[in-house]
Design a protein around this motif. Structure first.
Motif, PDB file in Angstrom:
ATOM      1  N   PRO A  53     -37.958 -56.383 -33.787  1.00 18.07           N
ATOM      2  CA  PRO A  53     -39.210 -55.709 -34.144  1.00 18.07           C
ATOM      3  C   PRO A  53     -38.958 -54.534 -35.084  1.00 18.07           C
ATOM      4  O   PRO A  53     -37.924 -53.863 -35.000  1.00 18.07           O
ATOM      5  CB  PRO A  53     -39.748 -55.243 -32.794  1.00 18.07           C
ATOM      6  N   THR A  54     -39.901 -54.296 -35.967  1.00 15.59           N
ATOM      7  CA  THR A  54     -39.777 -53.170 -36.898  1.00 15.59           C
ATOM      8  C   THR A  54     -40.022 -51.842 -36.208  1.00 15.59           C
ATOM      9  O   THR A  54     -39.594 -50.794 -36.690  1.00 15.59           O
ATOM     10  CB  THR A  54     -40.779 -53.328 -38.061  1.00 15.59           C
ATOM     11  N   ARG A  55     -40.717 -51.883 -35.072  1.00 12.49           N
ATOM     12  CA  ARG A  55     -40.920 -50.661 -34.291  1.00 12.49           C
ATOM     13  C   ARG A  55     -40.752 -50.999 -32.810  1.00 12.49           C
ATOM     14  O   ARG A  55     -40.905 -52.152 -32.398  1.00 12.49           O
ATOM     15  CB  ARG A  55     -42.296 -50.062 -34.538  1.00 12.49           C
ATOM     16  N   ILE A  56     -40.435 -49.987 -32.031  1.00 10.50           N
ATOM     17  CA  ILE A  56     -40.251 -50.163 -30.593  1.00 10.50           C
ATOM     18  C   ILE A  56     -41.529 -49.727 -29.886  1.00 10.50           C
ATOM     19  O   ILE A  56     -41.988 -48.594 -30.037  1.00 10.50           O
ATOM     20  CB  ILE A  56     -39.058 -49.340 -30.063  1.00 10.50           C
ATOM     21  N   ASP A  57     -42.117 -50.653 -29.110  1.00 11.58           N
ATOM     22  CA  ASP A  57     -43.352 -50.344 -28.387  1.00 11.58           C
ATOM     23  C   ASP A  57     -43.031 -49.887 -26.965  1.00 11.58           C
ATOM     24  O   ASP A  57     -42.281 -50.552 -26.239  1.00 11.58           O
ATOM     25  CB  ASP A  57     -44.258 -51.576 -28.335  1.00 11.58           C
ATOM     26  N   TRP A  58     -43.633 -48.763 -26.583  1.00 10.79           N
ATOM     27  CA  TRP A  58     -43.544 -48.252 -25.221  1.00 10.79           C
ATOM     28  C   TRP A  58     -44.913 -48.375 -24.559  1.00 10.79           C
ATOM     29  O   TRP A  58     -45.946 -48.169 -25.193  1.00 10.79           O
ATOM     30  CB  TRP A  58     -43.133 -46.775 -25.220  1.00 10.79           C
ATOM     31  N   ILE A  59     -44.898 -48.699 -23.272  1.00 15.31           N
ATOM     32  CA  ILE A  59     -46.132 -48.659 -22.491  1.00 15.31           C
ATOM     33  C   ILE A  59     -46.045 -47.437 -21.593  1.00 15.31           C
ATOM     34  O   ILE A  59     -45.117 -47.310 -20.785  1.00 15.31           O
ATOM     35  CB  ILE A  59     -46.317 -49.947 -21.667  1.00 15.31           C
ATOM     36  N   LYS A  91     -23.246 -53.303 -28.984  1.00 14.81           N
ATOM     37  CA  LYS A  91     -23.078 -52.962 -27.575  1.00 14.81           C
ATOM     38  C   LYS A  91     -22.658 -51.500 -27.376  1.00 14.81           C
ATOM     39  O   LYS A  91     -22.243 -51.106 -26.286  1.00 14.81           O
ATOM     40  CB  LYS A  91     -22.030 -53.872 -26.934  1.00 14.81           C
ATOM     41  N   SER A  92     -22.794 -50.670 -28.413  1.00 17.59           N
ATOM     42  CA  SER A  92     -22.328 -49.291 -28.320  1.00 17.59           C
ATOM     43  C   SER A  92     -23.104 -48.469 -27.301  1.00 17.59           C
ATOM     44  O   SER A  92     -22.611 -47.454 -26.804  1.00 17.59           O
ATOM     45  CB  SER A  92     -22.405 -48.614 -29.694  1.00 17.59           C
ATOM     46  N   ALA A  93     -24.334 -48.885 -26.978  1.00 18.31           N
ATOM     47  CA  ALA A  93     -25.160 -48.105 -26.052  1.00 18.31           C
ATOM     48  C   ALA A  93     -25.012 -48.562 -24.605  1.00 18.31           C
ATOM     49  O   ALA A  93     -25.696 -48.039 -23.720  1.00 18.31           O
ATOM     50  CB  ALA A  93     -26.629 -48.192 -26.472  1.00 18.31           C
ATOM     51  N   THR A  94     -24.100 -49.514 -24.345  1.00 19.78           N
ATOM     52  CA  THR A  94     -24.008 -50.098 -23.012  1.00 19.78           C
ATOM     53  C   THR A  94     -23.822 -49.044 -21.929  1.00 19.78           C
ATOM     54  O   THR A  94     -24.494 -49.066 -20.894  1.00 19.78           O
ATOM     55  CB  THR A  94     -22.840 -51.100 -22.951  1.00 19.78           C
ATOM     56  N   ARG A  95     -22.907 -48.121 -22.138  1.00 19.28           N
ATOM     57  CA  ARG A  95     -22.561 -47.126 -21.117  1.00 19.28           C
ATOM     58  C   ARG A  95     -23.264 -45.790 -21.336  1.00 19.28           C
ATOM     59  O   ARG A  95     -22.834 -44.777 -20.807  1.00 19.28           O
ATOM     60  CB  ARG A  95     -21.040 -46.899 -21.109  1.00 19.28           C
ATOM     61  N   SER A  96     -24.316 -45.766 -22.084  1.00 22.17           N
ATOM     62  CA  SER A  96     -24.993 -44.504 -22.375  1.00 22.17           C
ATOM     63  C   SER A  96     -25.855 -44.055 -21.202  1.00 22.17           C
ATOM     64  O   SER A  96     -26.037 -44.776 -20.215  1.00 22.17           O
ATOM     65  CB  SER A  96     -25.834 -44.638 -23.645  1.00 22.17           C
ATOM     66  N   ASP A  97     -26.417 -42.862 -21.310  1.00 25.81           N
ATOM     67  CA  ASP A  97     -27.233 -42.271 -20.246  1.00 25.81           C
ATOM     68  C   ASP A  97     -28.657 -42.801 -20.351  1.00 25.81           C
ATOM     69  O   ASP A  97     -29.414 -42.426 -21.247  1.00 25.81           O
ATOM     70  CB  ASP A  97     -27.219 -40.738 -20.386  1.00 25.81           C
ATOM     71  N   ALA A 157     -31.710 -40.074 -19.387  1.00 29.61           N
ATOM     72  CA  ALA A 157     -32.106 -39.004 -20.311  1.00 29.61           C
ATOM     73  C   ALA A 157     -33.286 -39.454 -21.171  1.00 29.61           C
ATOM     74  O   ALA A 157     -33.472 -40.644 -21.442  1.00 29.61           O
ATOM     75  CB  ALA A 157     -30.928 -38.620 -21.199  1.00 29.61           C
ATOM     76  N   ARG A 158     -34.083 -38.517 -21.574  1.00 28.10           N
ATOM     77  CA  ARG A 158     -35.182 -38.762 -22.506  1.00 28.10           C
ATOM     78  C   ARG A 158     -35.185 -37.672 -23.564  1.00 28.10           C
ATOM     79  O   ARG A 158     -34.901 -36.528 -23.258  1.00 28.10           O
ATOM     80  CB  ARG A 158     -36.538 -38.779 -21.777  1.00 28.10           C
ATOM     81  N   PRO A 159     -35.479 -37.996 -24.818  1.00 29.08           N
ATOM     82  CA  PRO A 159     -35.816 -39.350 -25.280  1.00 29.08           C
ATOM     83  C   PRO A 159     -34.572 -40.210 -25.451  1.00 29.08           C
ATOM     84  O   PRO A 159     -33.475 -39.689 -25.660  1.00 29.08           O
ATOM     85  CB  PRO A 159     -36.486 -39.089 -26.629  1.00 29.08           C
ATOM     86  N   LEU A 160     -34.770 -41.533 -25.357  1.00 33.19           N
ATOM     87  CA  LEU A 160     -33.684 -42.456 -25.658  1.00 33.19           C
ATOM     88  C   LEU A 160     -33.463 -42.488 -27.161  1.00 33.19           C
ATOM     89  O   LEU A 160     -34.405 -42.383 -27.953  1.00 33.19           O
ATOM     90  CB  LEU A 160     -34.022 -43.858 -25.152  1.00 33.19           C
ATOM     91  N   SER A 161     -32.222 -42.667 -27.557  1.00 31.78           N
ATOM     92  CA  SER A 161     -31.904 -42.759 -28.981  1.00 31.78           C
ATOM     93  C   SER A 161     -32.428 -44.070 -29.549  1.00 31.78           C
ATOM     94  O   SER A 161     -32.739 -45.022 -28.807  1.00 31.78           O
ATOM     95  CB  SER A 161     -30.394 -42.666 -29.189  1.00 31.78           C
TER      96      SER A 161
END
Length: 385
Positions: free
Chosen positions: A17-23, A148-154, A157-161
């Motif tokens: 997707p060109t943008r990430i949708d949050w609900i 897969k670089s974000a596999t072990r990330s936090d 935390a917010r906001p997500l990268s």
């Protein structure tokens, strides 16, 4: 054309997707889920569990009818429709290597999802290999390499990268086309219903393993203990499971498996005897000592004659018998192009050796009966010998 080559012509993969949708609101999630009732729901979660017994939900990823969204756990848990869809056996939930996701839903929402489809199991049934990683299968089927670089990330935390969000969407973006690919292959092999059956069996087995009363059976190193000592071990393990739940602490932060086995072996009758067991921390004696002594007394005086014992390793004679039995199962697995690890996991096959009565095992029920039919008579003959 091999099974992987068929993917290129069999299914369409939604583009990133060109943008990430949050609900952001529970009502919005209710409405989103009602757009395509009964259609397969792609599902994944991210969570943290480092210093806790229970996993801490960090994110829910959903895909439905070609659209994808991210949902904060606080929003998902307030959505009545989300809970209903998870529990609806008529709405397929598509997951990959689903054991940790199902554990999260049981402990977070006190809910056992129904209608789950584990596509890692499906890929194995389709001939792609046992326990194949998601990223590897995506690259093989669809030619896309996942970051897969974000596999072990936090994930709390917010906001997500942006990298985290893209990673999270990629974890569900390929599930529906993967499901179409798997379903087509299994349909040709007469195993489409087998995927549903095996996914449900696996989910139920996972749920049963969380029973504190049975957890002692996982401590395989305790097999040398007597029936009395294993009765004590059962009491100790059951207490530890509940203490970990109450304090929300990992098992090793309360008492490690090896220490529970040592206590069950020594049967201490006093705090001094408990303190003399090598490795038992003085802090644990102060905090839990009286309780542990009481549990030892209770377990050692109970009637343990009907206690289910921890399975011992196979004897030399049993190992020879196991090899013969395994050869028959492997023949059936190879003829059906089903991984041996899926058809007959080693622990289940060892139980057949230790209890050679097929009525006590489920190998000739459901989809396995179809696969094993050609060698059933040979297996029965071997078990009688």
């Amino acid at each position: 054309m091999d099974i992987f080559a068929q993917a290129a012509v069999a299914v369409d993969v939604p583009p990133a997707p060109t943008r990430i949708d949050w609900i952001r609101e529970p009502q919005a999630l209710d409405k989103w889920l009602d757009r395509a009732p009964g259609k397969p729901l792609a599902l994944d979660t991210e969570f943290e569990r480092v210093n806790t017994f229970y996993p801490i939900p960090g994110l829910v990823q959903l895909g439905l009818d070609g659209e994808f969204c991210l949902v904060d756990p606080s929003v998902a848990e307030q959505s009545g429709r989300f809970r209903e869809v998870l529990a609806d056996p008529d709405t397929p939930k598509l997951l990959y290597a689903m054991s940790e996701d199902l554990e999260l839903f049981r402990q977070w929402l006190n809910l056992q999802p129904a209608g789950v489809i584990d596509l890692q199991i499906g890929a194995a049934m389709a001939g792609a290999g046992f326990s194949l990683g998601y990223a590897r299968l995506v690259e093989t089927l669809f030619g896309e390499t996942l970051d897969k670089s974000a596999t072990r990330s936090d994930w709390l935390a917010r906001p997500l990268s942006d990298a985290q969000q893209r990673y999270a969407i990629d974890d569900i973006r390929f599930l529906e086309p993967m499901y179409q690919w798997v379903s087509a292959l299994l349909r040709d092999r007469g195993l489409e219903a087998a995927l549903v059956e095996e996914s449900a069996r696996f989910a139920n087995e996972l749920a049963g393993q969380e029973d504190p009363d049975n957890h002692y059976l996982k401590l395989r190193a305790g097999w040398t203990l007597s029936a009395q000592q294993q009765g004590v071990l059962k009491e100790l393990v059951r207490w530890r499971e509940r203490e970990c739940q109450r304090r929300d602490r990992p098992r090793n932060r309360v008492l490690a498996d090896a220490l529970l086995i040592a206590i069950a072996e020594r049967l201490p009758a006093s705090l001094k005897e408990l303190s003399n067991i090598q490795g038992v921390p003085s802090g644990a004696v102060r905090r839990y000592g009286d309780t542990l002594i009481e549990l030892v007394s209770r377990g050692s005086t109970a009637d343990n004659s009907s206690l289910e014992r921890i399975a011992p390793p196979l004897s030399r004679d049993q190992q020879g018998f196991f090899k013969q039995l395994k050869r028959l199962f492997r023949n059936a697995a190879e003829d059906a192009d089903i991984p041996m690890e899926l058809l007959a996991p080693r622990k289940r096959l060892e139980k057949v050796v230790q209890q050679p009565d097929l009525a006590q095992h489920d190998f000739f029920q459901g989809w396995r009966a179809q696969i094993l039919a050609p060698v059933r008579a040979d297996i029965e003959e071997l078990l009688k010998s």
